[in-house]
Design an enzyme around this catalytic site. Structure first.
Site, mmCIF file in Angstrom:
data_model
loop_
_atom_site.group_PDB
_atom_site.id
_atom_site.type_symbol
_atom_site.label_atom_id
_atom_site.label_comp_id
_atom_site.label_asym_id
_atom_site.label_seq_id
_atom_site.Cartn_x
_atom_site.Cartn_y
_atom_site.Cartn_z
ATOM 1 N N SER A 1 14.060 -29.612 -7.177
ATOM 2 C CA SER A 1 13.237 -28.940 -5.901
ATOM 3 C C SER A 1 13.347 -27.358 -5.475
ATOM 4 O O SER A 1 14.560 -26.987 -6.027
ATOM 5 C CB SER A 1 13.440 -29.725 -4.628
ATOM 6 O OG SER A 1 13.293 -31.000 -4.756
HETATM 7 N N1 SAH Z 1 16.948 -33.962 -5.390
HETATM 8 C C1 SAH Z 1 16.949 -33.743 -6.872
HETATM 9 C C2 SAH Z 1 15.330 -33.532 -7.314
HETATM 10 C C3 SAH Z 1 14.603 -34.751 -7.610
HETATM 11 S S1 SAH Z 1 13.215 -34.860 -8.256
HETATM 12 C C4 SAH Z 1 17.740 -32.492 -7.262
HETATM 13 O O1 SAH Z 1 18.305 -31.900 -6.248
HETATM 14 O O2 SAH Z 1 17.648 -32.060 -8.230
HETATM 15 C C5 SAH Z 1 12.893 -36.642 -8.127
HETATM 16 C C6 SAH Z 1 13.816 -37.601 -8.854
HETATM 17 O O3 SAH Z 1 13.609 -38.869 -8.468
HETATM 18 C C7 SAH Z 1 13.590 -37.598 -10.447
HETATM 19 O O4 SAH Z 1 14.856 -37.284 -10.976
HETATM 20 C C8 SAH Z 1 13.114 -38.990 -10.784
HETATM 21 O O5 SAH Z 1 13.586 -39.453 -11.919
HETATM 22 C C9 SAH Z 1 13.932 -39.828 -9.437
HETATM 23 N N2 SAH Z 1 13.201 -41.037 -9.042
HETATM 24 C C10 SAH Z 1 11.862 -41.510 -9.137
HETATM 25 N N3 SAH Z 1 11.547 -42.505 -8.870
HETATM 26 C C11 SAH Z 1 12.816 -43.402 -8.321
HETATM 27 C C12 SAH Z 1 13.465 -44.304 -8.093
HETATM 28 N N4 SAH Z 1 12.755 -45.534 -7.760
HETATM 29 N N5 SAH Z 1 14.633 -44.362 -7.656
HETATM 30 C C13 SAH Z 1 15.486 -43.564 -7.858
HETATM 31 N N6 SAH Z 1 15.323 -42.300 -8.363
HETATM 32 C C14 SAH Z 1 13.985 -42.061 -8.612
#
Ligand code: SAH
Length: 224
Positions: free
Chosen positions: A61
Site C-alpha cells: 500500500s
Molecule cells: N499490508 C501489506 C499490503 C497488502 S496487499 C503490506 O504492508 O505490504 C493485500 C494482500 O492481501 C496480498 O498480499 C494478498 O495476497 C493478501 N490476501 C488476499 N486475500 C487474502 C486472504 N483471504 N487472507 C490473507 N491474505 C489475503
C-alpha cells in the site's frame, strides 16, 4: 541514497497533507524502514507516496494509506491487532511500532495473515531483518476466517478489498474494538468502512471515503 532523509521528507509531506496527525503514528512511520520491505529492484522508490508492485500480482500500500489506516484504527499501546493481508509485512511493522514499542511494560502484538505462501516467506524475512519478528506473528492461511485461537482482537484491518465485512472477523473483534475494511468491487474503487463494536456489543459502521485495494480472496472474499 539517503533513505532516512527521504523518509523524514515523506513524513513531513504526510503531516502537511493531513494524512498523519498523531505523534505516535508519526514516530512509527519515521522508524520503520520501508525500503527493507521492498524487492531489491524497486528499493529506490521506497519513499514515493504510491503503492508498488511486489510479486504474485500483489502490491504494498501507499505510505499515505498506511498512515491513514493507522490513524483511523485508534491504535493504543497494548492492543492485540489482526491484519488480513500481510503482503510485505510493512504495515504490520508500523502497527507493531505503535502497539508494542520497545521497553513498555505491557506491549501489544500484531498477528498478520497472508494467503500466498511465497509472500509469507518474504514478509517473514523482512520482519526478521528489521527486528519486528518478536512483535509480529505471521500466519499462512485464509484471513477471512480470522484467528479464533488468538481472538478477541482490539483492532482488525483488511488490506484487500472485500465484498462485505467477513462475519468471523466481526465476531473476533473485542468490545470497544475497531475494524477497518475496504468494501466494494474487487478492482477500483471501494469504500473504506470503519466498524466499531461498543462495550455492549452493538455494531456501528461509518464510511471514510474511496480507496483502491487488490481483491480479497478466501471463503468470505472474491472467488478466483
Ligand atoms: N499490508 C501489506 C499490503 C497488502 S496487499 C503490506 O504492508 O505490504 C493485500 C494482500 O492481501 C496480498 O498480499 C494478498 O495476497 C493478501 N490476501 C488476499 N486475500 C487474502 C486472504 N483471504 N487472507 C490473507 N491474505 C489475503
Amino acid at each position: 541514497m539517503d533513505f532516512e532523509a527521504e523518509r523524514r521528507e515523506l513524513v513531513n509531506r504526510l503531516v502537511a497533507s493531513g494524512f498523519l496527525k498523531s505523534e505516535k503514528v508519526i514516530q512509527a512511520m519515521l522508524k520503520v524502514p520501508r525500503e527493507e520491505f521492498l524487492p531489491e529492484k524497486i528499493k529506490s522508490k521506497a519513499y514515493v507516496d504510491s503503492p508498488l508492485p511486489v510479486s504474485h500480482g500483489q502490491t504494498i500500500s501507499a505510505p499515505h494509506m498506511v498512515a491513514m489506516m493507522c490513524e483511523f484504527l485508534e491504535l493504543e499501546v497494548g492492543d492485540k491487532v489482526l491484519e488480513v493481508g500481510a503482503g510485505t509485512g510493512y504495515h504490520a511493522a508500523v502497527i507493531a511500532e505503535i502497539v508494542a514499542p520497545k521497553n513498555v511494560e505491557n506491549p501489544g502484538h500484531v498477528f498478520t495473515i497472508e494467503i500466498i505462501k511465497e509472500l509469507v516467506e518474504f514478509a517473514k524475512r523482512n520482519l526478521e531483518k528489521t527486528l519486528y519478528s518478536d512483535r509480529v506473528t505471521i500466519v499462512w492461511g485464509d484471513g477471512t476466517l480470522g484467528l479464533p485461537e488468538h481472538a478477541p482482537f482490539n483492532k482488525i484491518l483488511l488490506t484487500a478489498a472485500a465484498p462485505s465485512i467477513p462475519k468471523p472477523l466481526i465476531q473476533q473483534l473485542a468490545p470497544n474494538g475497531v475494524l477497518l475494511a475496504p468494501v466494494g468491487q474487487p478492482y477500483f474503487y471501494q469504500t473504506l468502512k470503519k466498524l466499531r463494536k461498543t462495550q455492549e456489543g452493538k455494531i456501528e459502521v461509518s464510511e471514510l471515503g474511496g480507496v483502491a485495494f487488490v481483491p480479497l480472496r478466501g471463503k468470505y472474499g472474491w472467488k478466483d
